[in-house]
Design a protein around this motif. Structure first.
Motif, short mmCIF file in Angstrom:
data_model
loop_
_atom_site.label_atom_id
_atom_site.label_comp_id
_atom_site.label_asym_id
_atom_site.label_seq_id
_atom_site.Cartn_x
_atom_site.Cartn_y
_atom_site.Cartn_z
N PRO A 1 0.82 -1.22 0.00
CA PRO A 1 0.00 0.00 0.00
C PRO A 1 0.85 1.26 0.00
CG PRO A 1 -0.02 -1.05 2.16
CD PRO A 1 0.68 -1.99 1.24
N ALA A 2 0.22 2.36 -0.38
CA ALA A 2 0.94 3.61 -0.57
C ALA A 2 1.59 4.13 0.71
CB ALA A 2 0.00 4.66 -1.15
N ASP A 3 1.01 3.79 1.87
CA ASP A 3 1.58 4.30 3.12
C ASP A 3 2.74 3.48 3.64
OD1 ASP A 3 0.33 2.04 4.11
OD2 ASP A 3 -1.04 3.10 5.45
N GLY A 4 3.09 2.41 2.93
CA GLY A 4 4.22 1.59 3.34
C GLY A 4 3.94 0.67 4.51
N GLY A 5 2.68 0.62 4.95
CA GLY A 5 2.34 -0.19 6.10
C GLY A 5 1.96 -1.61 5.72
N ALA A 6 1.21 -2.24 6.62
CA ALA A 6 0.78 -3.62 6.40
C ALA A 6 -0.16 -3.72 5.21
CB ALA A 6 0.09 -4.15 7.66
N ALA A 7 -0.29 -4.92 4.68
CA ALA A 7 -1.16 -5.16 3.53
C ALA A 7 -2.58 -4.66 3.82
CB ALA A 7 -1.18 -6.64 3.19
N VAL A 8 -3.24 -4.16 2.77
CA VAL A 8 -4.60 -3.63 2.87
C VAL A 8 -5.53 -4.51 2.05
CG1 VAL A 8 -6.11 -1.69 2.26
CG2 VAL A 8 -3.83 -1.26 3.20
N SER A 9 -6.62 -4.95 2.66
CA SER A 9 -7.63 -5.71 1.93
C SER A 9 -8.85 -4.83 1.70
CB SER A 9 -8.02 -6.99 2.69
OG SER A 9 -8.64 -6.68 3.92
N VAL A 10 -9.48 -4.99 0.53
CA VAL A 10 -10.66 -4.21 0.17
C VAL A 10 -11.65 -5.14 -0.52
CG1 VAL A 10 -11.54 -2.17 -1.03
CG2 VAL A 10 -9.15 -2.21 -0.26
N PHE A 11 -12.91 -5.10 -0.09
CA PHE A 11 -13.96 -5.82 -0.79
C PHE A 11 -14.98 -4.80 -1.31
CE2 PHE A 11 -15.75 -5.46 3.43
CZ PHE A 11 -17.12 -5.46 3.28
N GLU A 12 -15.88 -5.27 -2.17
CA GLU A 12 -16.87 -4.48 -2.90
C GLU A 12 -16.20 -3.81 -4.11
OE1 GLU A 12 -20.21 -4.26 -2.75
OE2 GLU A 12 -20.15 -5.79 -1.19
N SER A 13 -16.74 -4.10 -5.30
CA SER A 13 -16.08 -3.70 -6.54
C SER A 13 -15.93 -2.19 -6.67
CB SER A 13 -16.84 -4.26 -7.74
OG SER A 13 -18.17 -3.77 -7.79
N GLY A 14 -16.93 -1.41 -6.25
CA GLY A 14 -16.82 0.04 -6.35
C GLY A 14 -15.71 0.58 -5.46
N ALA A 15 -15.62 0.05 -4.24
CA ALA A 15 -14.56 0.48 -3.33
C ALA A 15 -13.18 0.09 -3.87
CB ALA A 15 -14.77 -0.14 -1.95
N ILE A 16 -13.10 -1.09 -4.50
CA ILE A 16 -11.83 -1.52 -5.07
C ILE A 16 -11.41 -0.60 -6.21
CG2 ILE A 16 -10.64 -3.39 -6.28
CD1 ILE A 16 -12.58 -5.33 -4.80
N LEU A 17 -12.35 -0.27 -7.09
CA LEU A 17 -12.02 0.64 -8.19
C LEU A 17 -11.53 1.99 -7.65
CD1 LEU A 17 -14.96 0.03 -10.69
CD2 LEU A 17 -12.58 -0.64 -11.00
N GLN A 18 -12.21 2.52 -6.66
CA GLN A 18 -11.80 3.80 -6.09
C GLN A 18 -10.43 3.68 -5.43
OE1 GLN A 18 -14.81 5.79 -3.81
NE2 GLN A 18 -13.39 7.30 -2.99
N TYR A 19 -10.20 2.61 -4.70
CA TYR A 19 -8.91 2.41 -4.03
C TYR A 19 -7.78 2.36 -5.05
CZ TYR A 19 -5.14 0.20 -1.40
OH TYR A 19 -3.92 -0.07 -0.83
N LEU A 20 -7.95 1.58 -6.10
CA LEU A 20 -6.88 1.43 -7.08
C LEU A 20 -6.68 2.71 -7.89
CD1 LEU A 20 -7.63 -2.20 -8.34
CD2 LEU A 20 -5.76 -1.46 -6.84
N ALA A 21 -7.76 3.44 -8.15
CA ALA A 21 -7.62 4.73 -8.83
C ALA A 21 -6.82 5.70 -7.98
CB ALA A 21 -8.99 5.30 -9.17
N GLU A 22 -7.10 5.71 -6.69
CA GLU A 22 -6.37 6.61 -5.79
C GLU A 22 -4.92 6.15 -5.63
OE1 GLU A 22 -8.84 6.61 -2.33
OE2 GLU A 22 -10.25 8.07 -3.18
N LYS A 23 -4.69 4.85 -5.62
CA LYS A 23 -3.33 4.32 -5.48
C LYS A 23 -2.46 4.73 -6.67
CE LYS A 23 -0.82 -0.12 -5.29
NZ LYS A 23 -0.03 0.09 -4.05
#
Length: 232
Positions: free
Chosen positions: A60-82
């Motif tokens: 993840p962008a903050d360099g911390g522990a792995a981040v899990s995300v469920f729900e397709s809309g949230a995943i799209l937003q997360y990856l767009a922001e990443k």
């Protein structure tokens, strides 16, 4: 590296569309939803609603522990922001995209999903249900067609996560009882996205998964997919 828990459904395709466009490294973790793999404890730990897709971002962008995300809309937003891609950074542009992303996850997907269910999978044909969801599908196609009048993409001139969210639900338009000739602006948009190399790679990956696994919707699969009751 992104671990993508995936099955070749419209919601699964949304995420491979973005990953292929962005060029992010990812590993597919197939979740055979017709054989109940979405109920495995390891998967429920990252997707408690027992639905795919889900991701685990190992870097993840903050360099911390792995981040899990469920729900397709949230995943799209997360990856767009990443990645800084497919979601504008300015206030107005960002919410132009997000409102259409949420329109898809709250309306287009669920209503077209019910269309699929009552037309193709329900054990008995219920004319009222079929008519209701076909008519709602047609209404939503009309909303999208009107939106695309004078625009290359849903939010304007740029391809965004709003388009990636909607496109896979239009792919099975014939099974939904829709003729794209009735929606000329939507048709032009649909064809343009289908010609993108990343779209073709994403769908080829889905075809490869289909070739490796049994996707038959037999009685066992029906019980798994449609027979789940509430558990407390």
């Amino acid at each position: 590296m992104i671990d993508l828990y995936y099955w070749p459904t419209p919601n699964g395709h949304k995420i491979t569309l973005l990953l292929e466009e962005a060029g992010l490294p990812y590993a597919i973790k197939p979740v055979n939803i017709g054989r109940g793999e979405q109920f495995a404890p390891d998967f429920l730990a990252i997707s408690p609603n027992n639905r795919m897709p889900a991701i685990v971002d190992q870097a993840p962008a903050d360099g911390g522990a792995a981040v899990s995300v469920f729900e397709s809309g949230a995943i799209l937003q997360y990856l767009a922001e990443k990645t800084g891609l497919f979601l504008p950074h300015d206030l107005r542009g960002r919410y132009e995209v997000l409102q259409w992303l949420y329109w898809q996850v709250g309306g287009l997907g669920p209503m077209l999903g019910q269309n699929h269910h009552f037309n193709r999978y329900a054990p008995e044909k219920i004319p009222y249900a079929i008519d209701r969801y076909v008519n709602e599908t047609r209404r939503l196609y009309g909303v999208l067609d009107k939106r695309l009048d004078g625009r290359a993409f849903i939010a304007g001139k740029d391809y965004t996560i709003a388009d990636m969210a909607a496109y896979p639900w239009i792919v099975p338009h014939e099974n939904q009882g829709m003729d794209l000739a009735d929606f000329p602006h939507l048709k032009a948009w649909f064809e343009a996205i289908g010609e993108r190399p990343a779209t073709q790679r994403a769908y080829a990956l889905g075809d490869e998964i289909k070739g490796r696994f049994d996707l038959t919707t037999d009685e066992e699969a029906r019980k798994v997919l449609f027979g789940q009751g509430a558990k407390v």
